[in-house]
Design a protein around this motif. Structure first.
Motif, PDB file in Angstrom:
ATOM      1  N   GLU A   1       0.832  -1.202   0.000  1.00 15.40           N
ATOM      2  CA  GLU A   1       0.000   0.000   0.000  1.00 15.40           C
ATOM      3  C   GLU A   1       0.869   1.256   0.000  1.00 15.40           C
ATOM      4  O   GLU A   1       0.569   2.221  -0.705  1.00 15.40           O
ATOM      5  CB  GLU A   1      -0.936  -0.006   1.211  1.00 15.40           C
ATOM      6  N   ALA A   2       1.955   1.248   0.788  1.00 19.34           N
ATOM      7  CA  ALA A   2       2.859   2.401   0.829  1.00 19.34           C
ATOM      8  C   ALA A   2       3.516   2.612  -0.532  1.00 19.34           C
ATOM      9  O   ALA A   2       3.650   3.747  -1.003  1.00 19.34           O
ATOM     10  CB  ALA A   2       3.912   2.204   1.914  1.00 19.34           C
ATOM     11  N   PHE A   3       3.926   1.521  -1.174  1.00 22.68           N
ATOM     12  CA  PHE A   3       4.558   1.631  -2.487  1.00 22.68           C
ATOM     13  C   PHE A   3       3.571   2.140  -3.529  1.00 22.68           C
ATOM     14  O   PHE A   3       3.907   2.995  -4.354  1.00 22.68           O
ATOM     15  CB  PHE A   3       5.140   0.279  -2.909  1.00 22.68           C
ATOM     16  N   GLU A   4       2.335   1.630  -3.503  1.00 18.40           N
ATOM     17  CA  GLU A   4       1.324   2.109  -4.438  1.00 18.40           C
ATOM     18  C   GLU A   4       1.021   3.581  -4.203  1.00 18.40           C
ATOM     19  O   GLU A   4       0.818   4.351  -5.150  1.00 18.40           O
ATOM     20  CB  GLU A   4       0.053   1.261  -4.327  1.00 18.40           C
ATOM     21  N   SER A   5       1.009   4.005  -2.950  1.00 18.73           N
ATOM     22  CA  SER A   5       0.825   5.418  -2.628  1.00 18.73           C
ATOM     23  C   SER A   5       1.983   6.245  -3.167  1.00 18.73           C
ATOM     24  O   SER A   5       1.785   7.336  -3.719  1.00 18.73           O
ATOM     25  CB  SER A   5       0.706   5.582  -1.116  1.00 18.73           C
ATOM     26  N   PHE A   6       3.206   5.733  -3.029  1.00 10.43           N
ATOM     27  CA  PHE A   6       4.390   6.410  -3.554  1.00 10.43           C
ATOM     28  C   PHE A   6       4.288   6.552  -5.078  1.00 10.43           C
ATOM     29  O   PHE A   6       4.552   7.621  -5.631  1.00 10.43           O
ATOM     30  CB  PHE A   6       5.642   5.617  -3.165  1.00 10.43           C
ATOM     31  N   LEU A   7       3.898   5.466  -5.754  1.00 10.79           N
ATOM     32  CA  LEU A   7       3.743   5.525  -7.210  1.00 10.79           C
ATOM     33  C   LEU A   7       2.681   6.542  -7.617  1.00 10.79           C
ATOM     34  O   LEU A   7       2.849   7.270  -8.600  1.00 10.79           O
ATOM     35  CB  LEU A   7       3.392   4.151  -7.771  1.00 10.79           C
ATOM     36  N   GLN A   8       1.591   6.610  -6.850  1.00 15.03           N
ATOM     37  CA  GLN A   8       0.544   7.586  -7.162  1.00 15.03           C
ATOM     38  C   GLN A   8       1.065   9.005  -6.993  1.00 15.03           C
ATOM     39  O   GLN A   8       0.776   9.879  -7.808  1.00 15.03           O
ATOM     40  CB  GLN A   8      -0.693   7.353  -6.281  1.00 15.03           C
ATOM     41  N   ARG A   9       1.853   9.245  -5.943  1.00 17.69           N
ATOM     42  CA  ARG A   9       2.439  10.579  -5.758  1.00 17.69           C
ATOM     43  C   ARG A   9       3.382  10.916  -6.910  1.00 17.69           C
ATOM     44  O   ARG A   9       3.419  12.061  -7.372  1.00 17.69           O
ATOM     45  CB  ARG A   9       3.175  10.668  -4.415  1.00 17.69           C
ATOM     46  N   LEU A  10       4.158   9.929  -7.384  1.00 18.80           N
ATOM     47  CA  LEU A  10       5.032  10.162  -8.534  1.00 18.80           C
ATOM     48  C   LEU A  10       4.228  10.518  -9.779  1.00 18.80           C
ATOM     49  O   LEU A  10       4.579  11.443 -10.521  1.00 18.80           O
ATOM     50  CB  LEU A  10       5.878   8.917  -8.824  1.00 18.80           C
ATOM     51  N   ARG A  11       3.130   9.782 -10.022  1.00 19.83           N
ATOM     52  CA  ARG A  11       2.282  10.075 -11.185  1.00 19.83           C
ATOM     53  C   ARG A  11       1.687  11.474 -11.076  1.00 19.83           C
ATOM     54  O   ARG A  11       1.641  12.222 -12.063  1.00 19.83           O
ATOM     55  CB  ARG A  11       1.157   9.041 -11.293  1.00 19.83           C
ATOM     56  N   ASP A  12       1.234  11.824  -9.857  1.00 24.98           N
ATOM     57  CA  ASP A  12       0.658  13.153  -9.647  1.00 24.98           C
ATOM     58  C   ASP A  12       1.691  14.242  -9.891  1.00 24.98           C
ATOM     59  O   ASP A  12       1.394  15.267 -10.511  1.00 24.98           O
ATOM     60  CB  ASP A  12       0.084  13.277  -8.238  1.00 24.98           C
ATOM     61  N   ALA A  13       2.921  14.032  -9.410  1.00 25.11           N
ATOM     62  CA  ALA A  13       3.982  15.022  -9.607  1.00 25.11           C
ATOM     63  C   ALA A  13       4.318  15.152 -11.091  1.00 25.11           C
ATOM     64  O   ALA A  13       4.524  16.272 -11.592  1.00 25.11           O
ATOM     65  CB  ALA A  13       5.226  14.626  -8.810  1.00 25.11           C
ATOM     66  N   LYS A  14       4.362  14.041 -11.804  1.00 23.97           N
ATOM     67  CA  LYS A  14       4.647  14.087 -13.238  1.00 23.97           C
ATOM     68  C   LYS A  14       3.535  14.821 -13.974  1.00 23.97           C
ATOM     69  O   LYS A  14       3.800  15.663 -14.847  1.00 23.97           O
ATOM     70  CB  LYS A  14       4.798  12.670 -13.791  1.00 23.97           C
ATOM     71  N   ASP A  15       2.280  14.516 -13.619  1.00 25.68           N
ATOM     72  CA  ASP A  15       1.156  15.206 -14.241  1.00 25.68           C
ATOM     73  C   ASP A  15       1.219  16.705 -13.985  1.00 25.68           C
ATOM     74  O   ASP A  15       0.984  17.513 -14.884  1.00 25.68           O
ATOM     75  CB  ASP A  15      -0.176  14.651 -13.725  1.00 25.68           C
ATOM     76  N   LYS A  16       1.544  17.085 -12.749  1.00 22.42           N
ATOM     77  CA  LYS A  16       1.627  18.504 -12.410  1.00 22.42           C
ATOM     78  C   LYS A  16       2.754  19.168 -13.185  1.00 22.42           C
ATOM     79  O   LYS A  16       2.577  20.275 -13.720  1.00 22.42           O
ATOM     80  CB  LYS A  16       1.836  18.706 -10.918  1.00 22.42           C
ATOM     81  N   ALA A  17       3.903  18.517 -13.296  1.00 21.02           N
ATOM     82  CA  ALA A  17       5.029  19.093 -14.041  1.00 21.02           C
ATOM     83  C   ALA A  17       4.665  19.257 -15.517  1.00 21.02           C
ATOM     84  O   ALA A  17       4.976  20.293 -16.124  1.00 21.02           O
ATOM     85  CB  ALA A  17       6.263  18.207 -13.885  1.00 21.02           C
ATOM     86  N   GLU A  18       4.000  18.254 -16.107  1.00 21.66           N
ATOM     87  CA  GLU A  18       3.590  18.358 -17.504  1.00 21.66           C
ATOM     88  C   GLU A  18       2.574  19.480 -17.701  1.00 21.66           C
ATOM     89  O   GLU A  18       2.650  20.235 -18.670  1.00 21.66           O
ATOM     90  CB  GLU A  18       3.005  17.030 -17.988  1.00 21.66           C
ATOM     91  N   PHE A  19       1.639  19.604 -16.774  1.00 21.22           N
ATOM     92  CA  PHE A  19       0.642  20.661 -16.879  1.00 21.22           C
ATOM     93  C   PHE A  19       1.295  22.031 -16.714  1.00 21.22           C
ATOM     94  O   PHE A  19       0.978  22.966 -17.460  1.00 21.22           O
ATOM     95  CB  PHE A  19      -0.462  20.465 -15.830  1.00 21.22           C
ATOM     96  N   ASP A  20       2.194  22.176 -15.760  1.00 17.41           N
ATOM     97  CA  ASP A  20       2.897  23.446 -15.567  1.00 17.41           C
ATOM     98  C   ASP A  20       3.698  23.815 -16.808  1.00 17.41           C
ATOM     99  O   ASP A  20       3.709  24.976 -17.227  1.00 17.41           O
ATOM    100  CB  ASP A  20       3.808  23.383 -14.338  1.00 17.41           C
ATOM    101  N   ALA A  21       4.363  22.835 -17.439  1.00 17.00           N
ATOM    102  CA  ALA A  21       5.122  23.096 -18.662  1.00 17.00           C
ATOM    103  C   ALA A  21       4.181  23.519 -19.789  1.00 17.00           C
ATOM    104  O   ALA A  21       4.493  24.446 -20.547  1.00 17.00           O
ATOM    105  CB  ALA A  21       5.915  21.866 -19.065  1.00 17.00           C
ATOM    106  N   PHE A  22       3.027  22.875 -19.891  1.00 11.81           N
ATOM    107  CA  PHE A  22       2.042  23.243 -20.895  1.00 11.81           C
ATOM    108  C   PHE A  22       1.563  24.674 -20.694  1.00 11.81           C
ATOM    109  O   PHE A  22       1.500  25.465 -21.636  1.00 11.81           O
ATOM    110  CB  PHE A  22       0.854  22.272 -20.849  1.00 11.81           C
ATOM    111  N   MET A  23       1.238  25.016 -19.453  1.00 15.33           N
ATOM    112  CA  MET A  23       0.759  26.365 -19.168  1.00 15.33           C
ATOM    113  C   MET A  23       1.846  27.401 -19.440  1.00 15.33           C
ATOM    114  O   MET A  23       1.564  28.491 -19.956  1.00 15.33           O
ATOM    115  CB  MET A  23       0.261  26.467 -17.722  1.00 15.33           C
ATOM    116  N   GLU A  24       3.091  27.081 -19.117  1.00 14.78           N
ATOM    117  CA  GLU A  24       4.193  28.008 -19.376  1.00 14.78           C
ATOM    118  C   GLU A  24       4.384  28.201 -20.887  1.00 14.78           C
ATOM    119  O   GLU A  24       4.560  29.336 -21.353  1.00 14.78           O
ATOM    120  CB  GLU A  24       5.484  27.484 -18.752  1.00 14.78           C
TER     121      GLU A  24
END
Length: 144
Positions: free
Chosen positions: A100-123
Motif C-alpha cells: 500500500e505504501a509503495f502504491e501510494s508512492f507511485l501515485q504521488r510520482l504520477r501526480d507530480a509528473k502530471d503537475k510538471a507536464e501541466f505546468d510546462a504546458f501552461m508556461e
C-alpha cells in the motif's frame, strides 16, 4: 466482513463477475456491447470497469482469477504450528502495508509528473501568447 467470508459468501456482484470471468474476455465484451445497445450508460460503465480492473489487457480472466484464488487459499492455510502461523500472518500484514505504501508512492510520482507536464504546458501557452502579442502590432501603433 473478513476476506474468508468474502470467498465463502460472495455478493451478487462478485458472483456475476466470477460467472463472466469463467466465460472469458469475450463474455465481457459481449456484455459491454449489449449494454451499449440497450442502455448506453451501462455499456459505458462496463467499459470503464473493464479498463479499470485491467480485464481488457490481461491474458485470461479465468486463469488470473483461479491463480489469485489458489494463492489466497495457500497463504491462509494453517501449518499446525501456531508460532509459525503468527509469524506468517504478521509477515503478510507487513507486506500488505508495504505494498500500500509503495502504491501510494507511485501515485504521488504520477501526480507530480502530471503537475510538471501541466505546468510546462501552461508556461508554453503563456510564452506563446506573449510572443504573439509582442509580434502583432496594436491599433495605436499602426500608421494612419
Amino acid at each position: 466482513m473478513t476476506t474468508a467470508t468474502h470467498f465463502t459468501n460472495p455478493s451478487w456482484f462478485a458472483r456475476a463477475e466470477g460467472w463472466m470471468d469463467d466465460r472469458g474476455k469475450g463474455a465481457w465484451i459481449a456484455a459491454m456491447i449489449l449494454g451499449f445497445i440497450f442502455f448506453w450508460p451501462l455499456g459505458l460503465a462496463l467499459l470503464a470497469y473493464m479498463i479499470w480492473s485491467k480485464r481488457m489487457f490481461n491474458g485470461s480472466c479465468r486463469s488470473a482469477r483461479r491463480a489469485h484464488h489458489r494463492n489466497y487459499h495457500a497463504a491462509m492455510k494453517t501449518s499446525g504450528n501456531s508460532a509459525f502461523d503468527a509469524y506468517k500472518q504478521d509477515t503478510l500484514r507487513r507486506l500488505e502495508e508495504e505494498q500500500e505504501a509503495f502504491e501510494s508512492f507511485l501515485q504521488r510520482l504520477r501526480d507530480a509528473k502530471d503537475k510538471a507536464e501541466f505546468d510546462a504546458f501552461m508556461e508554453d501557452r503563456t510564452n506563446a501568447a506573449r510572443s504573439t502579442s509582442v509580434d502583432a502590432p496594436t491599433d495605436e501603433a499602426r500608421p494612419a
